[in-house]
Design a protein around this motif. Structure first.
Motif, short mmCIF file in Angstrom:
data_model
loop_
_atom_site.label_atom_id
_atom_site.label_comp_id
_atom_site.label_asym_id
_atom_site.label_seq_id
_atom_site.Cartn_x
_atom_site.Cartn_y
_atom_site.Cartn_z
N ASN A 1 0.85 -1.18 0.00
CA ASN A 1 0.00 0.00 0.00
C ASN A 1 0.89 1.24 0.00
OD1 ASN A 1 -2.55 1.43 0.26
ND2 ASN A 1 -1.94 1.90 2.36
N ASN B 1 -5.80 5.30 -0.19
CA ASN B 1 -4.65 4.56 0.34
C ASN B 1 -4.14 5.18 1.64
OD1 ASN B 1 -4.96 3.19 -2.06
ND2 ASN B 1 -2.82 3.28 -2.66
N GLN C 1 -6.62 4.49 4.51
CA GLN C 1 -6.52 3.12 4.99
C GLN C 1 -5.29 2.93 5.87
OE1 GLN C 1 -6.73 1.09 1.20
NE2 GLN C 1 -8.92 0.72 1.39
N GLY D 1 -9.99 4.20 6.73
CA GLY D 1 -10.58 3.83 5.46
C GLY D 1 -12.09 3.71 5.48
#
Length: 446
Positions: free
Chosen positions: A303, A352, A355, A360
């Motif tokens: 990520n 991204n 999260q 998120g």
């Protein structure tokens, strides 16, 4: 008879770009907002029949998207913008930044600097930032005053400052601050050990224990320079990532900032452990530290979010610039023009990052049930004409100067380019106060 549902706000736009689902552009849609939450996203024609808003806002030539998430910054360092440019990282830190911090940084500096940064971020479409700096209680007050969403770093470092006497004192103060504000709807917290070269194994162990107990992210500078790696090999016998792995710190809660110098095994390890990388291309370029292998990290399943770093090393807190740099550099590094398409870069700058911060489910995309953290970009300027693909335009054409409106948790914080919670004139006066103080010394300031 079915009556329209009463809501607070109906936001209609030429384009709505929700980020989820990926790559989707909704033309002539509306975002229904009630009590700070996205109620629905529907075609504008249907929305006018379905909802009875207290306020209707029509943005006829705008793209509406999730608010940008700045995954790494030192907000208060906006007051050090340009204080020592064109220098290598360690010379910049050791001879300029750290001495200036020792002389000048206190809660007042952090409060004023963070408010200045919040104003810059809001005007650039940023609705959430992940901060790492001293006197985080002042950062909290500034974020609350601005109305922004913030993840506040509980900084830890192995040497004393005006803020704390030792690493244990840093952590104790950070945890007490979290206890005080843990229920605040716009604040979250993370542990922020500065870097492997400023934090001992013992302190890392304490942070790991707390992070696991509280399920909080750990936000750290990592593999930023080749010197950092050489010194780690000399002092610890392993590269910094290997050291953190042996200490148990690699995992889904780790946000590793910069990550410029990596080998294939380290990239695989980051993917295997579920870590996040915060890419800060402008800062890396300006300090000549190198370029993070973003395309390779993403291909491995890591990520990756985007951060601006602080204004002292960038010198802008501008996520539009970071998106464009990230996309272009990835294409140049890979030799593939189709590497990192615009939709993926926008996702890095929004979902991204959210999260990675454990947010998120709250922010990062325009989805019913999430907070109304929204940025509107005005496509009326001639330099944005013509527009064939608004999503691509957001990454390759538009800039922060085109941001017109920003909402956080349904509250309008930027209205047609004007800040609603912060006084621009006062911020400029405070910035000039600190410039004079840092230039001439406090004895010359009345």
């Amino acid at each position: 008879m079915v009556y329209p549902e009463k809501i607070d706000t109906l936001l209609e736009a030429r384009w709505v770009i929700p980020v989820e689902p990926a790559g989707i552009v909704l033309r002539d849609h509306a975002v229904a907002i009630d009590r700070g939450t996205i109620r629905a996203i529907v075609p504008s024609v249907e929305a006018q029949e379905q909802f009875a808003p207290r306020e209707r806002i029509v943005l006829g030539n705008h793209a509406v998207m999730p608010g940008l998430v700045n995954l790494h910054t030192h907000a208060a360092m906006s007051l050090m913008r340009g204080i020592a440019d064109d220098l290598p990282l360690m010379e910049w830190l050791s001879n300029h930044i750290w001495p200036a911090e020792t002389r000048h940084v206190d809660s007042g500096f952090v409060f004023d600097g963070t408010r200045l940064a919040c104003a810059e971020m809001l005007r650039g479409g940023i609705t959430c930032f992940n901060d790492m700096y001293f006197f985080p209680e002042a950062s909290v007050r500034a974020a609350v005053a601005s109305g922004m969403r913030a993840s506040i770093g509980m900084i830890a470092i192995d040497f004393p400052t005006a803020y704390a006497s030792d690493a244990d004192d840093y952590l104790a103060k950070g945890l007490a601050l979290r206890d005080d504000y843990n229920q605040h709807p716009l604040l979250s917290f993370c542990f922020a050990p500065h870097a492997p070269y400023t934090v001992s194994d013992r302190v890392f162990g304490s942070i790991l224990t707390y992070a696991e107990q509280l399920d909080l992210p750990v936000h750290i500078h990592l593999h930023e320079t080749e010197d950092e790696i050489r010194n780690s090999l000399k002092s610890h016998g392993v590269r910094p990532i290997d050291r953190l792995h042996k200490l148990g710190l690699l995992g889904p809660n780790l946000i590793a900032v910069h990550m410029v110098h990596l080998n294939s095994d380290e990239i695989g390890l980051m993917a295997q452990q579920g870590c996040t990388v915060a890419n800060c291309p402008s800062s890396n370029l300006k300090l000549a530290n190198g370029l993070a292998p973003v395309a390779t990290l993403l291909s491995a399943g890591v990520n990756v979010g985007l951060g601006t770093d602080g204004a002292a090393s960038n010198n802008r807190i501008d996520m539009f610039e970071e998106m464009r740099f990230t996309a272009l550099l990835a294409k140049a590094q890979s030799g593939k023009a189709d590497m990192l398409p615009a939709w993926q870069v926008l996702q890095m700058a929004t979902l991204n990052g959210a999260q990675a911060l454990g947010l998120g489910a709250v922010t990062g995309s325009l989805v019913a049930g999430k907070a109304a953290d929204i940025t509107a970009v005005d496509f009326s300027s001639l330099e944005l004409a013509p527009c064939y693909d608004p999503l691509s335009h957001l990454v390759y054409v538009a800039g922060r100067e085109h941001v017109s409106h920003v909402w956080v948790n349904g509250k309008l914080l930027l209205n047609d380019g004007e800040l609603t919670t912060l006084d621009e004139r006062e911020l400029l006066l405070r910035a000039e106060f600190w410039r004079e103080r840092m230039t001439t010394g406090p004895q010359n300031i009345e």
